[in-house]
Design an enzyme around this catalytic site. Sequence first.
Site, PDB file in Angstrom:
ATOM      1  N   LYS A  57       0.836  -1.217   0.000  1.00 56.14           N
ATOM      2  CA  LYS A  57       0.000   0.000   0.000  1.00 56.14           C
ATOM      3  C   LYS A  57       0.869   1.265   0.000  1.00 56.14           C
ATOM      4  O   LYS A  57       2.082   1.198   0.146  1.00 56.14           O
ATOM      5  CB  LYS A  57      -0.919   0.007   1.230  1.00 56.14           C
TER       6      LYS A  57
HETATM    7  C1  LIG Z   1      -5.572  -4.053   0.788  1.00 55.15           C
HETATM    8  C2  LIG Z   1      -7.044  -3.978   0.716  1.00 55.15           C
HETATM    9  C3  LIG Z   1      -7.849  -4.291   1.823  1.00 55.15           C
HETATM   10  C4  LIG Z   1      -7.326  -4.713   3.180  1.00 55.15           C
HETATM   11  O1  LIG Z   1      -6.386  -5.679   3.155  1.00 55.15           O
HETATM   12  P1  LIG Z   1      -5.628  -6.233   4.448  1.00 55.15           P
HETATM   13  O2  LIG Z   1      -4.672  -7.178   3.841  1.00 55.15           O
HETATM   14  O3  LIG Z   1      -6.639  -6.884   5.315  1.00 55.15           O
HETATM   15  O4  LIG Z   1      -4.972  -5.096   5.151  1.00 55.15           O
HETATM   16  C5  LIG Z   1      -9.217  -4.147   1.677  1.00 55.15           C
HETATM   17  N1  LIG Z   1      -9.769  -3.731   0.531  1.00 55.15           N
HETATM   18  C6  LIG Z   1      -9.031  -3.408  -0.549  1.00 55.15           C
HETATM   19  C7  LIG Z   1      -9.713  -2.921  -1.783  1.00 55.15           C
HETATM   20  C8  LIG Z   1      -7.640  -3.546  -0.500  1.00 55.15           C
HETATM   21  O5  LIG Z   1      -6.900  -3.252  -1.585  1.00 55.15           O
END
Ligand SMILES: *Cc1c(COP(=O)(O)O)cnc(C)c1O
Length: 375
Positions: free
Chosen positions: A185
């Site tokens: 991210k």
């Molecule tokens: C990364 C992401 C999440 C959350 O992911 P985690 O691995 O649980 O932190 C949720 N929704 C979207 C669209 C994502 O890209």
Amino acid sequence: MNEQPIPLSRPSIGEKEEELVLSVLRSGTLALGDMGMKFEQLFARYIGVDYAVSVSSGTAALHLGVRALGVEPGDEVITTPFSFIASANCIIFEKAKPVFVDIDPVTLNIDADAVEEAVTDKTKAILPVHIFGYPADLKRIDEIADTHGLGVLEDACEALGGADEDGTRIGARGNIACFGFYPNKQMTTAEGGMITCADIELRDRLLSERNQGRVGGMERVEHGRLGYNYRMSELSAALGVAQFERLDELLDARARVAALYNKRLAEIDGLLLPCADRGSARRSWFIYVVQLPKDVDREIVIRELAKKGVASKAYMPAIHLQPYYRERYGFEGGEFPVCEKVALRSLALPFFPDMTDSQVDRVCSEFTSTLARIA
Ligand SMILES: *Cc1c(COP(=O)(O)O)cnc(C)c1O
């Protein structure tokens, strides 16, 4: 040629991150300490909301968000099938039903007209996702929600730092919004997430639910509601604080890489690049996903690029066509044609803030020559 392989993504971790994580390690307080609170305060101030509650993942944030909207068994929540699976799973966690509607072919976000048509008397909430960092049509979605008395939960896990069409920072509209800090991210805490909200009672409920349903402070052991262990560790919070200090720099670096790609790939016939910003909307660059020209075999492209040391990935698949969803809800394909077409053509290319110009050049020339060769 023994050039280094280029990965799909890679976090940017510097001295400040090492320093702060080490200081937490040495402090003896590894959970529920000052670092978590500091991270929450910094985050809330940046977004421009009253409250931010840190949790153990973006998925945990979404789960608590769904609960916060009062979603109950049998309720329907309207959402997009073109997303990371967690944005639909969090609805099923509460025994409610994800009601998918198709997406806009340009922004790849949920189609607001389709949302309106899907509202029934069982609908409880709308869960838009700002896919690939591009803001969903929040103005329309908020209007639809107001008209029908629905809640809105924004999955902003891919959109930290973006702005909606009113120029409002994502997360600051007054809806509950969820963020995620997985290593790919815009910023990372290794694993982690955050929920933002504007209501102190809601903030207190989130604090309690992430911590076993405790009420009345840590001195007492009293559980007033059902809760979970969705806490973020102090180590993750330290990483978050350090990354946060560099957030603007990290976001700028991503935008720079995206601009390079946009320029280098603009001339390829039939190749669709990520959409440009419209009006006051600002994408926060999360990944770089192209849609391949029709008739190009994506598997061959991925294999050929891999041979040259360039990672790429079919991303992302449609949620409703995943085996679990097919089995549970009977989807067979054909239900959401725009989403399905996009999902079949999408390819994620290497994308991370420390990517050098020459790495982008190498990806683009290997990609271009592969397409030319197999066309
Ligand atoms: C990364 C992401 C999440 C959350 O992911 P985690 O691995 O649980 O932190 C949720 N929704 C979207 C669209 C994502 O890209």
